[in-house]
Design a protein around this motif. Structure first.
Motif, mmCIF file in Angstrom:
data_model
loop_
_atom_site.group_PDB
_atom_site.id
_atom_site.type_symbol
_atom_site.label_atom_id
_atom_site.label_comp_id
_atom_site.label_asym_id
_atom_site.label_seq_id
_atom_site.Cartn_x
_atom_site.Cartn_y
_atom_site.Cartn_z
ATOM 1 N N PRO A 1 0.803 -1.239 0.000
ATOM 2 C CA PRO A 1 0.000 0.000 0.000
ATOM 3 C C PRO A 1 0.825 1.273 0.000
ATOM 4 O O PRO A 1 0.302 2.351 -0.271
ATOM 5 C CB PRO A 1 -0.824 -0.129 1.286
ATOM 6 C CG PRO A 1 -0.858 -1.589 1.592
ATOM 7 C CD PRO A 1 0.470 -2.113 1.130
ATOM 8 N N HIS A 2 2.121 1.156 0.315
ATOM 9 C CA HIS A 2 2.972 2.341 0.323
ATOM 10 C C HIS A 2 3.584 2.611 -1.043
ATOM 11 O O HIS A 2 4.437 3.492 -1.176
ATOM 12 C CB HIS A 2 4.074 2.180 1.377
ATOM 13 C CG HIS A 2 3.546 1.896 2.740
ATOM 14 N ND1 HIS A 2 2.817 2.821 3.470
ATOM 15 C CD2 HIS A 2 3.588 0.768 3.503
ATOM 16 C CE1 HIS A 2 2.462 2.286 4.634
ATOM 17 N NE2 HIS A 2 2.911 1.045 4.676
ATOM 18 N N GLY A 3 3.135 1.818 -2.024
ATOM 19 C CA GLY A 3 3.535 2.099 -3.391
ATOM 20 C C GLY A 3 4.832 1.466 -3.834
ATOM 21 O O GLY A 3 5.352 1.809 -4.884
ATOM 22 N N SER B 1 4.995 -7.571 6.488
ATOM 23 C CA SER B 1 4.009 -6.505 6.606
ATOM 24 C C SER B 1 2.611 -7.067 6.879
ATOM 25 O O SER B 1 2.190 -8.039 6.260
ATOM 26 C CB SER B 1 3.985 -5.679 5.316
ATOM 27 O OG SER B 1 2.923 -4.757 5.346
ATOM 28 N N LYS B 2 1.930 -6.463 7.809
ATOM 29 C CA LYS B 2 0.552 -6.864 8.103
ATOM 30 C C LYS B 2 -0.397 -6.452 6.988
ATOM 31 O O LYS B 2 -1.528 -6.905 6.919
ATOM 32 C CB LYS B 2 0.106 -6.235 9.424
ATOM 33 C CG LYS B 2 0.913 -6.697 10.636
ATOM 34 C CD LYS B 2 0.428 -6.020 11.907
ATOM 35 C CE LYS B 2 1.265 -6.463 13.117
ATOM 36 N NZ LYS B 2 0.818 -5.783 14.350
ATOM 37 N N GLU B 3 0.093 -5.587 6.101
ATOM 38 C CA GLU B 3 -0.762 -5.086 5.026
ATOM 39 C C GLU B 3 -0.764 -5.999 3.814
ATOM 40 O O GLU B 3 -1.483 -5.764 2.851
ATOM 41 C CB GLU B 3 -0.296 -3.687 4.620
ATOM 42 C CG GLU B 3 -0.376 -2.677 5.768
ATOM 43 C CD GLU B 3 0.478 -1.461 5.492
ATOM 44 O OE1 GLU B 3 1.593 -1.631 4.963
ATOM 45 O OE2 GLU B 3 0.025 -0.350 5.790
#
Length: 700
Positions: free
Chosen positions: A575-577, A586-588
């Motif tokens: 999500p940070h691109g 990462s939990k994302e």
């Protein structure tokens, strides 16, 4: 494992109807993928004459010799001729004596064009420098033997009409050739580059913009290409490296030990050992022994070869970038490294993709297809093409490497299967005929006429083991399958042309310096009783290549996943691109972020969009990082040239940095487009296994 190649893949060929498909470098979309040919074309030399390109290569002891090819675009080549049908310099060329001319024939030719004539120079060990001269590339070619001990030479016709040759390994010599080619100018031989200056062999000699350039292959400490430059032919020369470490993701193969090009012919029962692939990735594998050629529009291109395991030495094409007066292989921003896939040379000519040779042969013509070469000079009265078959009469020989009239063609990589029909009805007692994986060592399968009747025999030279079983019919189909990525082969036979039985599998293949050739598929017939026997009839020789059709290796319009071969982790757009790898912790992270839609942008260029529509992979820097980020809007920095690495592997070449997308698998850094290339093991972080996404494979 090899039974799969011999049965399942052949069934697949039949269903798909792709028997005629053979390797072509041209991708049909304005790009090409190396190698130019996936069969051996050793020690290439290349020139341009007007808008035509001509290339020659070594042919060692094979007859006819010195193959000459022609092209209009440097990518698609046509066979022109062999410069000679036979070259008879003595009994060894007839496969007589203990050595023959295995590995000692035509080495590293040099082709030149000057004042309306074509010239080819080549050394033959023990016989000196040979020169062939013609008004037209099709011939006829006249032959002169100049003598001397010059080898791997480069020749230059200078502006003042003087003819120079450079030669030697490490210590580079310059010698002047007499204009009538009767010999050398007395006292002209001199050292122009001393030992220890990092120059090698396989020289290519040019005069460009008033300066003299020598390009050669250096093997110490690693395989690479050197270039020397001077204002005069005799020097002094300065040197630099113009290509290094470029293996295009191909590792070393197995080597046969103990037999060099000065060795006696090995016989059945001799011991063979293999040296496994080296852990030293760049010892001898990289692009080497090449030269350069210019286009009418001013572009420059490089050609070279690379050792590709048991299939032999293959020819590669590289863009050349001039920098500070040096011709570097590669493109701006990544000099010294060559793309595996790149844009076709801008010759102004569009050509349908094609290969130089027709490999299948049903022997319906009155002559052999040009792809065939004899092992040494044949006995012409003991073979012929007649009534739609190749007829080989048996002559006495102690074993296969001593057998005259063995007909060969180069094995095709990276995988191929050949099948041939054999009619053994005219064999006499002691006769043997069949199909061989011809190399040092070799394997063969065929028919033998014994006192007990006709037998099917398989012979393994490595193990010195033969197996016999009775043949109920005079007709048998023989098959050989080669996996040249792993240097493994198998052999099989059928009595009805459909149901094949594997009789030899897991056969170790290797490269060696006895024949100094890769594996060849060979048709043979000889008599083991010291007599002239009967004859064998061969028909319907076919070559099938499961990896030649690469049209589906660029998955445009597909949603794919990319798994890095270095760590087994999928690439994902966080999500940070950033383009990252899935085990970042990462939990994302989520599965959907590992999917990318491949957009076709023409000429092999692709844009990769996150499958959820959140953005395009884009290179955002030209400096030290070349970060690969997810940008909402596509731009020129979103273009990648897809590098087909075969076997479901790929690399992504950024057209913003001219470097590859990759990461260090030992750190948590994200992907960046600042990698020069990959290692032979493909596990440095730049090579991906790609797979079309489906619900079925999503959980893998």
């Amino acid at each position: 494992m090899k039974k799969i190649i011999c049965s399942f893949l052949l069934g697949l060929y039949t269903l798909c109807g792709i028997y005629a498909q053979t390797w072509t470098a041209d991708n049909g979309n304005g790009t090409f993928t190396n190698p130019l040919f996936y069969d051996e074309f050793t020690d290439p030399d290349l020139i341009r004459v007007g808008t035509d390109f001509y290339m020659v290569a070594s042919s060692m002891h094979a007859m006819p010799g010195l193959p000459l090819l022609h092209s209009k675009d440097l990518v698609n080549w046509n066979f022109v001729t062999y410069v000679f049908e036979t070259l008879d310099l003595g009994p060894d060329f007839h496969l007589e004596g203990k050595k023959g001319v295995y590995g000692n024939g035509i080495w590293a030719p040099c082709i030149r064009y000057y004042n309306g004539k074509f010239y080819i120079f080549v050394n033959i060990n023990g016989y000196g420098l040979q020169v062939f001269i013609a008004d037209r590339p099709e011939g006829p070619w006249t032959h002169k033997n100049m003598g001397g001990t010059i080898y791997d030479l480069g020749v230059l016709f200078d502006d003042d009409g003087r003819i120079y040759a450079v030669h030697g390994y490490d210590e580079v010599h310059l010698i002047e050739i007499k204009p009538d080619f009767s010999g050398y100018v007395e006292g002209s031989d001199r050292v122009i580059i001393p030992k220890g200056s990092a120059m090698g062999e396989g020289h290519h000699f040019y005069k460009i913009n008033g300066k003299y350039y020598i390009i050669s292959a250096d093997y110490a400490p690693v395989g690479r290409m050197q270039c020397a430059r001077a204002d005069r032919p005799e020097g002094p020369y300065e040197t630099t490296v113009i290509s290094h470490r470029e293996t295009m993701g191909n590792g070393q193969g197995w080597w046969t030990q103990g037999y060099g090009f000065w060795s006696d012919i090995p016989d059945e029962g001799d011991k063979f050992t293999f040296q496994p692939p080296s852990d030293n990735y760049f010892s001898a594998v990289p692009l080497h022994q090449g030269g350069i050629v210019d286009l009418p529009n001013g572009e420059w291109w490089g050609f070279s070869m690379m050792d590709m395991r048991s299939v032999g030495r293959l020819t590669y094409l590289s863009p050349v970038t001039w920098k500070n007066g040096w011709p570097y292989f590669g493109v701006e921003g990544n000099l010294g490294r060559s793309p595996r896939t790149w844009f076709n040379p801008d010759t102004g000519v569009e050509t349908e993709p094609h290969a130089p040779y027709q490999r299948d042969d049903d022997f319906s013509s009155d002559k052999l297809n040009p792809v065939w070469q004899w092992n040494h000079i044949p006995v012409d009265s003991k073979w012929k093409v007649t009534k739609g078959t190749l007829r080989l009469h048996t002559l006495p020989a102690r074993s296969l490497m001593f057998a005259k009239n063995t007909l060969t063609q180069r094995a095709m990589g990276p995988e191929s299967t050949v099948t041939v029909e054999l009619d053994a009805s005219a064999l006499k007692k002691g006769d043997v005929a069949g199909l061989a994986l011809f190399n040092t060592p070799y394997y063969w399968i065929g028919a033998v006429r014994t006192a007990e009747g006709l037998m099917l025999r398989f012979y393994d030279m490595v193990k010195n083991v033969r197996t016999d079983e009775p043949l109920a019919s005079d007709k048998v189909w023989l098959r050989a399958c080669g996996d040249f990525r792993n240097d493994i082969a198998s052999m099989a036979y059928s009595t009805n042309g459909n149901d094949f039985k594997t009789i030899g599998e897991g056969l170790r293949l290797g490269y060696q310096m006895h024949t100094f050739q890769g594996v060849r598929y060979a048709l043979f017939a000889y008599n083991t009783n010291g007599k002239k026997g009967g004859y064998a009839k061969f028909d319907n020789f076919t070559v099938d290549e499961p990896l030649a059709d690469r049209s589906k290796n660029l998955p445009v319009g597909k949603i794919i996943t990319l798994t890095n071969l270095a760590n087994g982790e999928r690439a994902w757009a966080n999500p940070h691109g950033m383009l990252h790898h899935a085990a970042s912790g990462s939990k994302e992270f989520n599965e959907a972020s590992c999917r990318f839609l491949v957009h076709d942008r023409g000429k092999g260029r692709v844009a990769l969009e996150a499958a959820d529509g959140s953005g395009f992979l884009t290179v955002t820097g030209l400096g030290l990082s070349g970060d690969v980020r997810l940008m909402k809007k596509e731009s020129k920095a979103s273009l990648f040239l897809w590098q087909d690495m075969l076997w479901g592997n790929c690399m992504l070449l950024s057209l913003h940095t001219n470097r590859f997308v990759g990461l260090n698998p030992l750190t948590s850094e994200p992907y960046a487009a600042d990698w020069e290339g990959t290692r032979p093991d493909r596990k440095d972080g730049t090579v991906f296994a790609w797979e079309v996404y489906s619900e079925e494979n999503a959980s893998k």
